[in-house]
Design an enzyme around this catalytic site. Structure first.
Site, mmCIF file in Angstrom:
data_model
loop_
_atom_site.group_PDB
_atom_site.id
_atom_site.type_symbol
_atom_site.label_atom_id
_atom_site.label_comp_id
_atom_site.label_asym_id
_atom_site.label_seq_id
_atom_site.Cartn_x
_atom_site.Cartn_y
_atom_site.Cartn_z
ATOM 1 N N HIS A 10 40.979 37.268 26.243
ATOM 2 C CA HIS A 10 42.124 38.161 26.400
ATOM 3 C C HIS A 10 43.436 37.394 26.561
ATOM 4 O O HIS A 10 43.458 36.196 26.875
ATOM 5 C CB HIS A 10 41.925 39.071 27.617
ATOM 6 C CG HIS A 10 41.835 38.321 28.911
ATOM 7 N ND1 HIS A 10 42.950 37.858 29.583
ATOM 8 C CD2 HIS A 10 40.772 37.939 29.647
ATOM 9 C CE1 HIS A 10 42.577 37.227 30.678
ATOM 10 N NE2 HIS A 10 41.256 37.262 30.750
ATOM 11 N N GLU A 83 34.133 39.913 32.794
ATOM 12 C CA GLU A 83 34.208 38.582 33.385
ATOM 13 C C GLU A 83 33.183 38.399 34.506
ATOM 14 O O GLU A 83 32.630 39.371 35.040
ATOM 15 C CB GLU A 83 35.624 38.335 33.914
ATOM 16 C CG GLU A 83 35.891 36.961 34.511
ATOM 17 C CD GLU A 83 35.662 35.815 33.547
ATOM 18 O OE1 GLU A 83 34.493 35.607 33.144
ATOM 19 O OE2 GLU A 83 36.638 35.117 33.211
ATOM 20 N N HIS A 145 36.289 37.341 28.184
ATOM 21 C CA HIS A 145 36.964 36.584 29.241
ATOM 22 C C HIS A 145 36.501 35.132 29.215
ATOM 23 O O HIS A 145 35.426 34.824 28.685
ATOM 24 C CB HIS A 145 36.668 37.217 30.591
ATOM 25 C CG HIS A 145 36.919 38.695 30.605
ATOM 26 N ND1 HIS A 145 38.092 39.243 31.063
ATOM 27 C CD2 HIS A 145 36.143 39.738 30.204
ATOM 28 C CE1 HIS A 145 38.040 40.566 30.940
ATOM 29 N NE2 HIS A 145 36.866 40.885 30.425
#
Length: 210
Positions: A10, A83, A145
């Protein structure tokens, strides 16, 4: 012809800049992160992806959506791509973590957080599951992530756990490319797209910021 997977981290968030552990906290992209996502989308669209799948966290979904707008593809959501959970560390800066948990900081093991093996298992399983839906020459883009991607790749490639740290972190809106070969998945590119930008991530106690 072989299936390929692009694992896209991201864009930047305010917590990245402040070096706060994000984990499962749902932090949005900042203005820089939005610009990074737009740039990455323009580059990755040229690869003609077949499918886009995102973590359920806003920072990843908005990064994926930038690519979706350019390609016309919808974005599927998979919670298994989120994540690594940071337990008691979420929202804290690295200095705060070091001051409160010096021993755990060195091992980068958050009290109440997820084990790296659990993250590796869920992320790699998600990638395999979605890649199985591709045509033989298809391209899947996974928006996720830093730690999740690195650990998922390590498990997908069947690397022994002691070698997982050999895979470096990913910068914001950088990506890694995997290809399905006859004997398993292989890594074609790693942390591409943003070098030599600094890496600010939940992935380890060190950063590459200069």
């Amino acid at each position: 012809m072989s299936r390929r997977v692009v694992c896209l981290r991201h864009g930047q968030t305010l917590w990245n800049v402040e070096q706060r552990f994000q984990g499962h906290s749902d932090i949005p992209l900042d203005a820089t992160g939005v610009a990074q996502a737009t740039r990455a989308a323009s580059l990755l669209a040229a690869l003609r992806p077949s499918m886009i799948v995102s973590s359920d966290l806003q920072r990843a979904f908005d990064t994926a959506s930038a690519l979706g707008r350019v390609t016309g593809l919808s974005v599927s959501v998979d919670k298994d791509l989120r994540e690594r959970g940071g337990g008691q560390w979420e929202g804290l800066t690295r200095d705060e973590i070091f001051a409160g948990w010096p021993r755990e900081f060195a091992a980068w093991e958050a009290p109440g957080g997820e084990q790296v093996t659990d993250v590796a298992d869920r992320v790699s399983s998600s990638i395999r599951r979605w890649a199985a839906e591709l045509e033989p020459d298809g391209l899947l883009v996974i928006a996720s992530h830093g730690a999740a991607i690195r650990l998922g790749i390590a498990r997908l490639m069947n690397l022994p756990q002691e070698l997982w740290p050999a895979l470096g972190g990913l910068g914001n809106c950088s990506w890694s490319v995997l290809e399905e070969a006859r004997k398993g998945w292989r890594l074609l590119e790693h942390n591409a797209g943003t070098l030599p930008e600094p890496v600010r991530s939940d992935d380890s106690p060190e950063t590459t910021e200069k």
